[in-house]
Design an enzyme around this catalytic site. Sequence first.
Site, PDB file in Angstrom:
ATOM      1  N   GLU A  13      16.920  19.203  -8.286  1.00  0.00           N
ATOM      2  CA  GLU A  13      16.001  18.582  -9.252  1.00  0.00           C
ATOM      3  C   GLU A  13      15.583  19.608 -10.298  1.00  0.00           C
ATOM      4  O   GLU A  13      15.110  20.682  -9.927  1.00  0.00           O
ATOM      5  CB  GLU A  13      14.781  18.023  -8.514  1.00  0.00           C
ATOM      6  CG  GLU A  13      15.187  16.891  -7.578  1.00  0.00           C
ATOM      7  CD  GLU A  13      14.038  16.258  -6.795  1.00  0.00           C
ATOM      8  OE1 GLU A  13      12.916  16.770  -6.862  1.00  0.00           O
ATOM      9  OE2 GLU A  13      14.279  15.249  -6.119  1.00  0.00           O
TER      10      GLU A  13
ATOM     11  N   ARG B 131       6.029   4.327   8.145  1.00  0.00           N
ATOM     12  CA  ARG B 131       4.933   3.751   7.336  1.00  0.00           C
ATOM     13  C   ARG B 131       5.433   3.047   6.079  1.00  0.00           C
ATOM     14  O   ARG B 131       5.058   1.922   5.796  1.00  0.00           O
ATOM     15  CB  ARG B 131       4.019   4.878   6.848  1.00  0.00           C
ATOM     16  CG  ARG B 131       2.999   5.355   7.815  1.00  0.00           C
ATOM     17  CD  ARG B 131       2.048   6.282   7.045  1.00  0.00           C
ATOM     18  NE  ARG B 131       1.098   6.883   7.939  1.00  0.00           N
ATOM     19  CZ  ARG B 131       1.340   7.972   8.660  1.00  0.00           C
ATOM     20  NH1 ARG B 131       2.511   8.571   8.587  1.00  0.00           N
ATOM     21  NH2 ARG B 131       0.417   8.461   9.473  1.00  0.00           N
ATOM     22  N   ILE B 132       6.267   3.758   5.309  1.00  0.00           N
ATOM     23  CA  ILE B 132       6.723   3.199   4.027  1.00  0.00           C
ATOM     24  C   ILE B 132       7.659   2.018   4.278  1.00  0.00           C
ATOM     25  O   ILE B 132       7.515   0.950   3.667  1.00  0.00           O
ATOM     26  CB  ILE B 132       7.397   4.292   3.170  1.00  0.00           C
ATOM     27  CG1 ILE B 132       6.356   5.331   2.752  1.00  0.00           C
ATOM     28  CG2 ILE B 132       8.090   3.686   1.950  1.00  0.00           C
ATOM     29  CD1 ILE B 132       6.912   6.532   2.012  1.00  0.00           C
TER      30      ILE B 132
ATOM     31  N   HIS C 239      11.495  12.085  -9.641  1.00  0.00           N
ATOM     32  CA  HIS C 239      10.708  12.244  -8.395  1.00  0.00           C
ATOM     33  C   HIS C 239       9.241  11.842  -8.626  1.00  0.00           C
ATOM     34  O   HIS C 239       8.317  12.618  -8.373  1.00  0.00           O
ATOM     35  CB  HIS C 239      10.798  13.692  -7.884  1.00  0.00           C
ATOM     36  CG  HIS C 239      10.486  13.826  -6.423  1.00  0.00           C
ATOM     37  ND1 HIS C 239      11.073  14.771  -5.618  1.00  0.00           N
ATOM     38  CD2 HIS C 239       9.642  13.139  -5.612  1.00  0.00           C
ATOM     39  CE1 HIS C 239      10.596  14.675  -4.382  1.00  0.00           C
ATOM     40  NE2 HIS C 239       9.721  13.686  -4.355  1.00  0.00           N
ATOM     41  N   ILE C 240       9.078  10.588  -9.072  1.00  0.00           N
ATOM     42  CA  ILE C 240       7.724  10.109  -9.393  1.00  0.00           C
ATOM     43  C   ILE C 240       7.217   9.076  -8.385  1.00  0.00           C
ATOM     44  O   ILE C 240       6.196   8.440  -8.626  1.00  0.00           O
ATOM     45  CB  ILE C 240       7.647   9.516 -10.829  1.00  0.00           C
ATOM     46  CG1 ILE C 240       8.695   8.414 -11.037  1.00  0.00           C
ATOM     47  CG2 ILE C 240       7.778  10.615 -11.867  1.00  0.00           C
ATOM     48  CD1 ILE C 240       8.529   7.637 -12.337  1.00  0.00           C
TER      49      ILE C 240
ATOM     50  N   ASP D 162      16.499   2.564  12.435  1.00  0.00           N
ATOM     51  CA  ASP D 162      15.716   3.782  12.639  1.00  0.00           C
ATOM     52  C   ASP D 162      16.228   4.466  13.892  1.00  0.00           C
ATOM     53  O   ASP D 162      16.698   3.778  14.811  1.00  0.00           O
ATOM     54  CB  ASP D 162      14.207   3.461  12.769  1.00  0.00           C
ATOM     55  CG  ASP D 162      13.350   4.659  12.381  1.00  0.00           C
ATOM     56  OD1 ASP D 162      13.603   5.764  12.915  1.00  0.00           O
ATOM     57  OD2 ASP D 162      12.457   4.509  11.546  1.00  0.00           O
TER      58      ASP D 162
END
Length: 303
Positions: free
Chosen positions: A259, A148-149, A276-277, A168
């Site tokens: 993180e 999707r992204i 991680h935004i 992919d």
Amino acid sequence: MVKILICDPVEVEKLALGPSMAVDYRPAITREELLDVVGGYEALIVRSRTKVDKAVLEKGGRLKLVARAGTGLDNVDVEYAKSRGVTVVNSPESLVEAVVEQVFLMMLGVSRKVVRADVGTKAGKWEKNALVGRELRGKVLGVVGFGRIGRRIGEVAKVLGMSLLVYDVIPIPQAVLDQVGAKVVGLDELFSSSDYITLHVPMTPETARLVGTEKISRMKKNAVLVNTSRGGVVDEDALAVALNEGRIGGAALDVFEKEPPTGAILEAPNTILTPHIGGQTEEAQLSAVTVIGEKVRAFFASS
Ligand code: MLT
């Protein structure tokens, strides 16, 4: 009454779970507390903080559903959940635009040296002559993972005049490739031929440290690596070495193996590092919660 435990921060009222569900909202619950109480619930709603591993699933003898508001399922032992008859749902559709915008923000940010420009200007420097950047138009964008992204990135990249190489493990329909003018290549070719490389793969044993010394050594001298997927996909120390030695153009990381991150990557030049935004927009968060609320309601309505 279905008993639901929400273990991470979400806007509870937006879940709209309704009167047939008894919801306990404990967004800061510790692992010990979770292990202690999970046995009393039919469903857990989590984001990325809470690890729903074997121990949690074993203690959660009444669990029927684990709902992850967001995309990555690396904090949920999906296979073990399945083996115990526990359904796992997530909301990958919610974060697409937010992550795509973050990817272009990061590519442009590194290419136009925007952090240095900002810090310098505020410090009274006027570094106009030193801040000559590069445009995206006419450059090759390598997309690792064309779900999707990745596909939405392809659409935007096409509008910006970039050409696309994609990789992919799942075959990509020709019509999807034609829509954005993308060419499928092997990973080695993608790394050696791209000006920008963006990663969109889940964290699995196969993708762990996928981008290490070997792949980085294939990158062009000016190439920029962007990672908004999962930190463990990139060997941060190997990346820091390449950046420090000027062997690649730059990197933008939104995700890290640990993180918050530590180590050499924090000091490496030509980077943008963010906490991680990628999915942290008002729209994405609202959508993630709304979609997960719908999936939880649908699950218990049909079970
Ligand atoms: C996700 O997988 O949903 C995103 O990385 C956002 C997050 O986990 O906070």
